[in-house]
Write an enzyme that holds these catalytic residues in place. Structure first.
Site, PDB file in Angstrom:
ATOM      1  N   GLU A   1     -18.819 -88.402 -82.595  1.00 29.53           N
ATOM      2  CA  GLU A   1     -19.661 -89.554 -82.991  1.00 29.53           C
ATOM      3  C   GLU A   1     -21.116 -88.673 -83.267  1.00 29.53           C
ATOM      4  O   GLU A   1     -21.748 -88.769 -82.377  1.00 29.53           O
ATOM      5  CB  GLU A   1     -19.731 -90.823 -82.222  1.00 29.53           C
ATOM      6  CG  GLU A   1     -18.476 -91.578 -82.035  1.00 29.53           C
ATOM      7  CD  GLU A   1     -18.099 -92.411 -83.375  1.00 29.53           C
ATOM      8  OE1 GLU A   1     -18.787 -92.816 -84.184  1.00 29.53           O
ATOM      9  OE2 GLU A   1     -16.925 -92.519 -83.705  1.00 29.53           O
TER      10      GLU A   1
ATOM     11  N   CYS B   1     -28.451 -93.552 -85.087  1.00 33.08           N
ATOM     12  CA  CYS B   1     -27.698 -92.754 -85.831  1.00 33.08           C
ATOM     13  C   CYS B   1     -27.517 -93.254 -87.374  1.00 33.08           C
ATOM     14  O   CYS B   1     -27.320 -92.361 -88.113  1.00 33.08           O
ATOM     15  CB  CYS B   1     -26.407 -92.318 -85.078  1.00 33.08           C
ATOM     16  SG  CYS B   1     -25.398 -93.972 -85.051  1.00 33.08           S
TER      17      CYS B   1
END
Ligand code: NAD
Length: 473
Positions: free
Chosen positions: A222, A256
């Site tokens: 991720e 993110c």
């Protein structure tokens, strides 16, 4: 080593191999295959989140200057929702699924049986340090794995709370927390795991994949990237400005899936910038430094990195940097240089570059010149415009007329593509990511397939005729 003996191993870097041995021993007892056992562990985790809530609040305040409401929403509620959704559905997800059997191998029963992989390693980042250990852990527990978690050393207070929750509530043969930095990650990666789930930067993601290759361990990565936000002239500018202010400046932009940069159609660029200024002032006050709701940059290294971007365009709003307080004001930068670091690197801070475009093709040329992003956002009330961008620019995930909220929907897989990540999780997709989806083909013992095996004789002709008849050829 037996699972019982594991309970007395001190959890630390020196004992990494022993912890994993103990987890393997425990896994091989089959205890984690029981859905009741998995549910019990998940409930324990949910209760711990409530019991230690005040400590989690204090830790996030210390690490990132986050206020309690923001910590609750972005760390605790998101993890609880994942846990609630998983507890509700995991018995269904874990059921063997019967699938059709192809004609050429009939008659038989064909199933896909989700199985736990074994011992999973979960490595977390510092920006949402609780959720990004908690949510993958929920998925891994639901899949029936034993787990080692390694929170980020850059959020030390949160790392300590996670370690405490794990130590005080879980058997280390099932779940252990190993704290520390690169040296600890490196020591962990020397060991064989059955799945590695990593959240962090793209550069470190490459290292993780290289280390995993030694044992051919499957990985979920991720990662990050530059997530574009496209605003067309058909967007409602008030709503867009409100949502952008939240999405870009929550956690001081250290998200993110934050909108990294803005592409706005030239005719509405001026009004949007004015609305953004007004909204930021309304939300954080004339001096956001005094706002109890505005977070801080994690450390001096990141502060200097983000501050260095301010020279890559015109600061149209904000721009104040106070090193001693790890503070960077919510900042808007117009006319950013497209080849400068501001528009080339992931910003991961409260600086929003605003690029004006004339045509959709021009906007697309800018997004396509960069790596595939983790998320893409389009603001427009015109469906054909939205589809134009969705069709031509790929991204891990996409969200239309809002920002980041797709992360909170447990029914949507969350993950990147290419340099922004590999694999996905949340809800059922998370359960499957941590499971081995095993094919099981069962034939009745007494049945003999007349067309299999030598002597073949004229079987080829019969086979071809049968397959043509059934439209297989
Ligand atoms: P990072 O990659 O520096 O660190 C993440 C973890 O990896 C930490 O636990 C760290 O100790 C460990 N680590 C660091 N260097 C290592 C090495 N050489 N070998 C082994 N392990 C190592 O990332 P970060 O700075 O904590 O987080 C920021 C990045 O994470 C950003 O790029 C952001 O986009 C990304 N991110 C992605 C997601 C997502 O869900 N896709 C979520 C949050 C953050």
């Amino acid at each position: 080593m037996s699972a019982e003996a594991a309970k007395v191993i001190p959890v630390g870097i020196a004992n990494v191999a022993k912890i994993i041995d103990a987890q393997r021993a425990f896994f091989s007892t089959g205890a984690t295959r029981s859905l009741d056992y998995r549910a019990e562990q998940l409930k324990k985790l949910g209760e711990a989140m409530q019991k230690y809530e005040a400590e989690i609040f204090a830790a996030l305040k210390a690490d990132l200057g986050k206020c309690e409401t923001e910590t609750f929403l972005t760390e605790i509620a998101t993890t609880s929702e994942e846990l609630r959704h998983t507890l509700r559905h995991m018995r269904h997800w874990a059921q063997p699924r019967t699938v059709p059997t192809s004609l050429i191998v009939q008659p038989a029963k064909s199933e896909i049986r989700p199985e736990p992989k074994g011992v999973a390693l979960i490595i977390g980042p510092w920006n949402y340090p609780f959720n990004l250990i908690g949510a993958p852990l929920v998925a891994s527990i639901s899949a029936g794995n034993c787990n080692v978690v390694k929170p980020s050393e850059l959020a030390p207070a949160t790392s300590a709370v996670i370690a405490k929750i794990v130590r005080e509530n879980f058997d280390p043969a099932f779940l252990a927390c190993v704290e520390g930095g690169v040296e600890v990650s490196t020591a962990l990666l020397e060991q064989r795991f059955d799945h590695i789930f990593f959240t962090g930067g793209t550069g470190v993601g490459r290292i993780i994949m290289e280390k995993a290759a030694k044992f051919l361990t499957p990985v979920t990565l991720e990662l990050g990237g530059k997530s574009p936000t496209i605003v067309t002239k058909h967007a409602n500018l008030d709503h867009t400005a409100n949502r952008l202010t939240w999405g870009k400046f929550v956690n001081a932009g250290q998200t993110c899936i934050a909108p990294d940069y803005l592409l706005v159609e030239r005719s509405v660029a001026g009004p949007l910038v004015e609305k953004l200024k007004a909204r930021i002032t309304k939300v954080y006050g004339q001096n956001p430094k005094d706002s109890p709701d505005y977070a801080r940059i994690v450390n001096q290294r990141h502060l200097k990195r983000i501050a260095s971007y301010l020279k890559d365009g015109t600061v149209a709003f904000g721009g104040e940097v106070v090193e001693s307080e790890r503070y960077i004001a919510p900042t808007l930068v117009t006319q950013p240089k497209l080849d400068a670091p501001l528009m080339q690197e992931e910003i991961f801070g409260p600086v929003l570059p605003i690029v004006e475009y004339n045509t959709p093709e021009e906007a697309l040329a800018i997004t396509q010149a960069r790596d595939q992003p983790l998320a893409m956002y389009v603001f427009s009330d015109k469906a054909s415009e939205v589809e134009y961008f969705l069709d031509r620019q790929t991204s891990g995930d996409a969200c239309v007329n809002d920002l980041m909220v797709h992360f909170g929907n447990s029914s949507l897989p969350f993950g990147g593509i290419g340099p922004s990540g590999l694999g996905a999780y949340h809800g059922q997709r998370g359960f499957e990511e941590f499971s081995h989806m095993r094919s099981v083909f069962t034939r009745r013992m007494h049945f003999e397939m007349p067309l299999y095996g030598a002597p073949y004789g004229n079987k080829l002709g019969i086979l071809k005729r049968a397959m043509k008849l059934l439209k297989y050829l």
